[in-house]
Design a protein around this motif. Structure first.
Motif, PDB file in Angstrom:
ATOM      1  N   TYR A 140       0.823  -1.204   0.000  1.00 48.88           N
ATOM      2  CA  TYR A 140       0.000   0.000   0.000  1.00 48.88           C
ATOM      3  C   TYR A 140       0.862   1.260   0.000  1.00 48.88           C
ATOM      4  O   TYR A 140       0.448   2.308  -0.507  1.00 48.88           O
ATOM      5  N   LEU A 141       2.075   1.187   0.556  1.00 44.58           N
ATOM      6  CA  LEU A 141       3.006   2.319   0.468  1.00 44.58           C
ATOM      7  C   LEU A 141       3.706   2.330  -0.888  1.00 44.58           C
ATOM      8  O   LEU A 141       3.907   3.392  -1.482  1.00 44.58           O
ATOM      9  N   ASP A 142       4.082   1.161  -1.356  1.00 44.09           N
ATOM     10  CA  ASP A 142       4.726   1.053  -2.665  1.00 44.09           C
ATOM     11  C   ASP A 142       3.825   1.642  -3.748  1.00 44.09           C
ATOM     12  O   ASP A 142       4.290   2.316  -4.669  1.00 44.09           O
ATOM     13  N   LEU A 143       2.510   1.404  -3.613  1.00 47.34           N
ATOM     14  CA  LEU A 143       1.564   1.891  -4.610  1.00 47.34           C
ATOM     15  C   LEU A 143       1.362   3.403  -4.554  1.00 47.34           C
ATOM     16  O   LEU A 143       0.735   3.975  -5.443  1.00 47.34           O
ATOM     17  N   ARG A 144       1.873   4.069  -3.523  1.00 49.46           N
ATOM     18  CA  ARG A 144       1.823   5.537  -3.495  1.00 49.46           C
ATOM     19  C   ARG A 144       2.848   6.163  -4.433  1.00 49.46           C
ATOM     20  O   ARG A 144       2.734   7.345  -4.770  1.00 49.46           O
ATOM     21  N   ARG A 145       3.853   5.393  -4.836  1.00 45.57           N
ATOM     22  CA  ARG A 145       4.908   5.952  -5.661  1.00 45.57           C
ATOM     23  C   ARG A 145       4.345   6.401  -7.005  1.00 45.57           C
ATOM     24  O   ARG A 145       3.601   5.667  -7.671  1.00 45.57           O
ATOM     25  N   PRO A 146       4.687   7.615  -7.456  1.00 43.40           N
ATOM     26  CA  PRO A 146       4.137   8.134  -8.715  1.00 43.40           C
ATOM     27  C   PRO A 146       4.378   7.225  -9.915  1.00 43.40           C
ATOM     28  O   PRO A 146       3.514   7.118 -10.784  1.00 43.40           O
ATOM     29  N   SER A 147       5.542   6.575  -9.976  1.00 39.14           N
ATOM     30  CA  SER A 147       5.823   5.720 -11.139  1.00 39.14           C
ATOM     31  C   SER A 147       4.841   4.562 -11.204  1.00 39.14           C
ATOM     32  O   SER A 147       4.348   4.218 -12.286  1.00 39.14           O
ATOM     33  N   LEU A 148       4.533   3.950 -10.056  1.00 37.55           N
ATOM     34  CA  LEU A 148       3.567   2.862 -10.059  1.00 37.55           C
ATOM     35  C   LEU A 148       2.158   3.390 -10.306  1.00 37.55           C
ATOM     36  O   LEU A 148       1.360   2.750 -11.004  1.00 37.55           O
ATOM     37  N   GLN A 149       1.833   4.531  -9.732  1.00 39.85           N
ATOM     38  CA  GLN A 149       0.499   5.075  -9.960  1.00 39.85           C
ATOM     39  C   GLN A 149       0.284   5.387 -11.438  1.00 39.85           C
ATOM     40  O   GLN A 149      -0.814   5.179 -11.967  1.00 39.85           O
ATOM     41  N   ARG A 150       1.309   5.860 -12.118  1.00 33.92           N
ATOM     42  CA  ARG A 150       1.178   6.103 -13.562  1.00 33.92           C
ATOM     43  C   ARG A 150       0.864   4.801 -14.291  1.00 33.92           C
ATOM     44  O   ARG A 150       0.065   4.778 -15.232  1.00 33.92           O
TER      45      ARG A 150
END
Length: 612
Positions: A140-150
């Motif tokens: 859930y923290l990893d998914l906050r990263r902009p690269s993953l969200q893109r």
């Protein structure tokens, strides 16, 4: 005074521009990065749309400034304030941010929730060097990263555009069951015990194959579905136990009628999401040509190093390694690269060729080409000079070229040489990943059958794949020569879709079953309900399944499927965040009429077979 949450945000953190200067705004998000410069506190506020710099100053609002001093990374906050020009505010614009010309001077702060110190620094994003297992544990923290969200924003848009496109083409979105009948063979299924029917099990569907064919029997004409599929297989970077397909089937189909809406879908996705115009029609290549030129049924056509077949030319050449082999093929590394390959690199390449994962060759023959076309080193002493010149010419060699040969059976020769070709692509940088080159390719006319480990014929795809009309007569006399109306969609060396025209004639289906050695009882056990349906006027039909995960991975430039699947499993099939799979207790098992049978040597000491 109402709270900021009640009032609601006015903009996202990616919206504001210099044209908004002077506007009063409310932003919500997370503290991405905090800096304290001479009493003024600067915070990069992050949401899924981007970053906005917000400023807390004692001269702007003393209370907000004091509260801002306590903010830390990943605190979730809301701010109200005025948009100002960074330059006019004695700052500098940030050309790397869409919002880089402005900042928000905060007059009001609400802290929605405080964050503990995170296990890794989300703000580092692409520079993150954290162990992947830790990232998966705190996904859930990893998914906050902009690269993953893109990645996931793009994936979501792929799904939305697919639905609108397919509906516009007259396809109906229909659902198929996840819990289905277990049929032996093919991919390994996950089993689901039935509480209401003791001792019986469902299988989780590895694909909607049979059901989408039944939709065609039912007269729905055109079907599609974005669906989850499940396979209990060994995992790797491009494979997960649960994955998503764009599943398509249509009646009265020919391969071309399947290709047209799929090519149109690819053009729509690439055009709207990547601003890239694809060709109106994708190239076609038969399976036989793909294997002959590249040794792969999913060739990467962005670079050369194509194979040269030397099998017949080397018969009687006096070199036993070539003469005794079923196939002799080679690739030519041009002089601009070949000259830099010394003996040390060649030895490493030979070791690579011998690895099991590369295909397991017995060795790698090689030679370097001189100015006159003759060879030096390696295999040169075994081949007559005149034949050396002929082979050099056939392979398009120039001075300094490195010729690499594999001599073995069909599978080993092509598998190993393909592995070498892809290894050289990466080692020499023959493809520029920044070039955004998109080479789509239809590979057609696959063999209908292949031999299994016991030497028996099995279906290359599934037993309802239609043979080419002119090969029906070979089904029982020479199955190995039968080609299928099957096709794969390949992109840059990745299979992104596969399908076929299906058998709808009972006489052809009976011959295929006979060629596979399936008796009446086994046919009924595995496929009885489908065969019954085919007694009632099935239309000619065919379709394809596209891997949505893989498409999203390639479109986003991700290196692994785990970067486009929200909550993926590890290579051992584990979810490190929720700690599953987990054991079931005896009460749960009893309710499902299952009894635990310990493995030999387990702690309770029970012997296998004594549980009844």
């Amino acid at each position: 005074m109402s709270t900021l949450l009640e009032t609601g945000r006015t903009h996202t953190c990616g919206d504001l521009r210099l044209s908004d200067e002077g506007r009063e705004v409310i932003l919500f998000g997370w503290v991405n990065f905090r800096r304290d410069h001479g009493g003024r506190i600067f915070i990069d506020l992050r949401d899924r749309e981007g970053l906005t710099q917000v400023v807390f100053g004692p001269d702007v609002d003393a209370a907000a400034h004091e509260a801002g001093g306590a903010l830390r990374s990943e605190d979730c906050i809301g701010v109200a304030g005025k948009v100002v020009s960074r330059v006019k505010n004695q700052g500098q614009a940030n050309p790397n941010l869409a919002t880089g010309e402005i900042e928000v001077e905060v007059t009001r702060l609400e802290v929605f929730s405080k964050a503990q110190t995170p296990p890794f620094d989300v703000s580092k994003d692409d520079r993150l060097d954290t162990n992947e297992n830790l990232r998966l544990q705190y996904r859930y923290l990893d998914l906050r990263r902009p690269s993953l969200q893109r990645n996931f924003i793009l994936r979501s848009k792929v799904g939305t555009l697919t639905r609108t496109h397919m509906a516009g083409q007259g396809f109906l979105e229909l659902e198929t069951p996840y819990m289905v009948k277990y049929t032996p063979g093919g991919a390994r299924n996950f089993l689901v015990p039935s509480r209401l029917n003791p001792g019986t099990f469902y299988a989780l569907a590895e694909s909607p194959q049979i059901f989408k064919q039944l939709f065609m029997v039912s007269g729905f004409d055109k079907y599609f579905q974005i669906t989850r599929c499940f396979r209990d297989e060994d995992l790797r970077n491009d494979r997960q136990p649960e994955f998503t397909q764009i599943d398509v089937e249509l009646s009265f189909a020919t391969p071309e009628r399947v290709f047209e809406p799929i090519e149109a879908l690819m053009r729509k996705l690439w055009g709207e999401l990547l601003d890239t115009q694809l060709a109106e029609s994708f190239p076609r290549m038969t399976w036989a040509e793909a294997m002959d030129r590249y040794g792969s049924d999913k060739p990467d056509t962005r670079f050369g190093l194509e194979f040269t077949d030397l099998t017949e030319k080397t018969r009687g050449c006096g070199f036993a390694v070539f003469e005794k082999a079923e196939y002799v093929k080679g690739i030519c590394l041009p002089g601009e690269h070949g000259k830099g390959y010394g003996r040390g690199k060649i030895d490493k390449l030979t070791a690579f060729a011998k690895k099991r994962e590369s295909g397991g060759a017995k060795g790698l023959a090689w030679s370097r080409v001189e100015a006159d076309g003759t060879w030096k080193g390696g295999s040169a002493k075994f081949i007559a000079p005149e034949l050396q010149k002929q082979i050099s010419a056939d392979m398009g060699a120039d001075e300094g070229s490195l010729l690499l040969f594999i001599a073995d059976d069909f599978h080993t020769t092509h598998a190993v040489l393909n592995s070498i070709r892809l290894h050289l692509r990466d080692a020499l940088g023959l493809v520029d990943p920044k070039a955004k080159q998109w080479n789509f390719l239809w590979v057609t006319d696959f063999p209908l059958f292949e031999k299994n480990g016991e030497g028996n014929w099995t279906s290359s795809h599934h037993p309802f794949t239609c043979p080419k009309d002119e090969h029906v007569e070979l089904l029982l006399s020479d199955p190995g020569k039968v080609l299928a109306k099957a096709y794969d969609l390949v992109l840059n060396g990745n299979e992104v879709g596969g399908g076929s025209i299906r058998i709808h004639r009972s006489d052809v289906q009976a011959k295929v079953f006979e060629a596979l050695g399936l008796g009446e009882e086994e046919r009924e056990q595995k496929f009885g309900f489908l065969l019954d349906a085919f007694k009632y006027g099935p239309p000619p039909h065919g379709g394809i399944a596209l891997g949505l995960d893989r498409l999203a991975m390639l479109m986003s430039g991700a290196e692994s499927l785990r970067d486009v699947i929200a909550f993926p499993k590890t290579q051992k099939g584990q979810d490190l965040m929720t700690h599953c799979p987990t054991p079931a207790d005896d009460a749960q098992l009893a309710e499902l009429f299952i009894r635990h049978r310990p493995l030999p040597g387990s702690e309770d000491g029970a012997e296998p077979g004594n549980e009844g």
